[in-house]
Write a protein that holds these residues in place. Structure first.
Motif, PDB file in Angstrom:
ATOM      1  N   LEU A 198       0.819  -1.214   0.000  1.00 45.46           N
ATOM      2  CA  LEU A 198       0.000   0.000   0.000  1.00 45.46           C
ATOM      3  C   LEU A 198       0.853   1.264   0.000  1.00 45.46           C
ATOM      4  O   LEU A 198       0.493   2.262  -0.646  1.00 45.46           O
ATOM      5  N   LYS A 204       1.735   1.959  -3.476  1.00 50.69           N
ATOM      6  CA  LYS A 204       0.596   2.512  -4.229  1.00 50.69           C
ATOM      7  C   LYS A 204       0.348   3.978  -3.863  1.00 50.69           C
ATOM      8  O   LYS A 204      -0.046   4.780  -4.713  1.00 50.69           O
ATOM      9  N   GLN A 222       2.692   5.926  -5.844  1.00 50.90           N
ATOM     10  CA  GLN A 222       2.282   5.938  -7.246  1.00 50.90           C
ATOM     11  C   GLN A 222       1.179   6.954  -7.518  1.00 50.90           C
ATOM     12  O   GLN A 222       1.223   7.680  -8.527  1.00 50.90           O
ATOM     13  N   TYR A 223       0.199   7.028  -6.614  1.00 57.81           N
ATOM     14  CA  TYR A 223      -0.986   7.836  -6.890  1.00 57.81           C
ATOM     15  C   TYR A 223      -1.003   9.201  -6.202  1.00 57.81           C
ATOM     16  O   TYR A 223      -1.739  10.092  -6.640  1.00 57.81           O
ATOM     17  N   ALA A 240      -4.091   4.940  -2.275  1.00 54.88           N
ATOM     18  CA  ALA A 240      -3.854   3.546  -2.641  1.00 54.88           C
ATOM     19  C   ALA A 240      -5.166   2.817  -2.911  1.00 54.88           C
ATOM     20  O   ALA A 240      -5.323   2.153  -3.947  1.00 54.88           O
ATOM     21  N   LEU A 268      -6.256   1.755  -6.665  1.00 54.28           N
ATOM     22  CA  LEU A 268      -6.405   0.338  -6.955  1.00 54.28           C
ATOM     23  C   LEU A 268      -7.805   0.037  -7.485  1.00 54.28           C
ATOM     24  O   LEU A 268      -7.978  -0.772  -8.400  1.00 54.28           O
ATOM     25  N   GLU A 323      -7.033   0.452 -11.445  1.00 51.39           N
ATOM     26  CA  GLU A 323      -6.516  -0.894 -11.644  1.00 51.39           C
ATOM     27  C   GLU A 323      -7.606  -1.969 -11.561  1.00 51.39           C
ATOM     28  O   GLU A 323      -7.313  -3.149 -11.765  1.00 51.39           O
TER      29      GLU A 323
END
Length: 254
Positions: free
Chosen positions: A10, A13, A16-17, A244, A248, A252
């Protein structure tokens, strides 16, 4: 996954975001149009208020809303005329209409004139480990003027079982630091460790798959359960995991 593996997953993530590219498809881009603290607060609050449904529609209608407020939301709120209010009548986003918007402008004027602004209300009623009581008190303050009963549904109340997704999202915007250029960090009277994750269908479904949440409804009890799980991962900034869980779920299809 072990707790350690879950946290590492997490945290990656979040990295990433929690990035400026996130702004391109998110309603938070609306308050990012402003630099004045009160403009950011008011545009953020109104944008969060209509933040349900299709995100493109939310962004389009929040943009229209800022045009109606003459791209100076704080000045409009404090100095509007009756004619200015009448010009808001055509606005509509799903069930939020021009009558609701007129009242929101009047209520925000009252809050900035008599309650030390939005931050002042939340700061006055904050609790050390949660903002849910303060959200309930905000609703009471917000509707202390004469109003249509229909408008009350647009401000959530955790004491009535609501997860208050949109207001928790607004608080994330205002309180979390702006080191990544996404959130604003302009409310220093509150701390990130008091915040709750904006719980919606996306974050809720992902949280259940990751065994962070068992309760099936996305309500106040589920929010408390998710809060507890996220604080076990990061007690100082649990709501960072919103990025996250949301990423996700939305990007995703986790």
């Amino acid at each position: 996954m072990t707790q350690k593996e879950l946290k590492e997953f997490l945290d990656a993530k979040v990295q990433q975001y929690n990035h400026p590219s996130f702004l391109e498809q998110d309603p938070i881009q609306i308050p990012h149009q402003f630099s004045k603290k009160e403009d950011i607060e008011i545009s953020g609050f109104l944008t969060a208020t209509i933040a349900w449904g299709n995100r493109k529609s939310i962004i389009n209608n929040a943009t229209k809303l800022m045009t109606l407020l003459e791209h100076s939301p704080h000045d409009f709120v404090l100095n509007h005329s009756a004619k200015d209010l009448d010009a808001l009548a055509p606005f509509v986003h799903r069930t939020f209409n021009g009558d609701d918007l007129k009242y929101f402008v009047l209520s925000l004027k009252n809050i900035y004139q008599h309650h030390n602004g939005l931050e002042g209300v939340f700061a006055k009623y904050q609790e050390s480990k949660s903002m849910q009581y303060a959200i309930t008190k905000l609703k009471q303050v917000f509707f202390e003027l004469p109003h249509l009963s229909r408008s009350q549904k647009h401000v959530s109340d955790p004491s009535k079982g609501s997860a208050a997704k949109r207001i928790n999202m607004f608080l994330r915007w205002m309180v979390r630091d702006n080191s990544t250029g996404v959130d604003f960090g302009i409310w220093n009277t509150l701390s990130p460790n008091q915040l709750s994750c904006p719980l919606d269908i996306h974050s809720g479904n992902v949280a259940r798959k990751l065994k962070l949440l068992k309760r099936k409804q996305n309500d106040a009890k589920a929010l408390l359960e998710l809060d507890t799980s996220l604080r076990n991962l990061d007690a100082t900034d649990p709501v960072k995991y919103d990025f996250a869980l949301f990423g996700l779920g939305v990007f995703e299809k986790f």
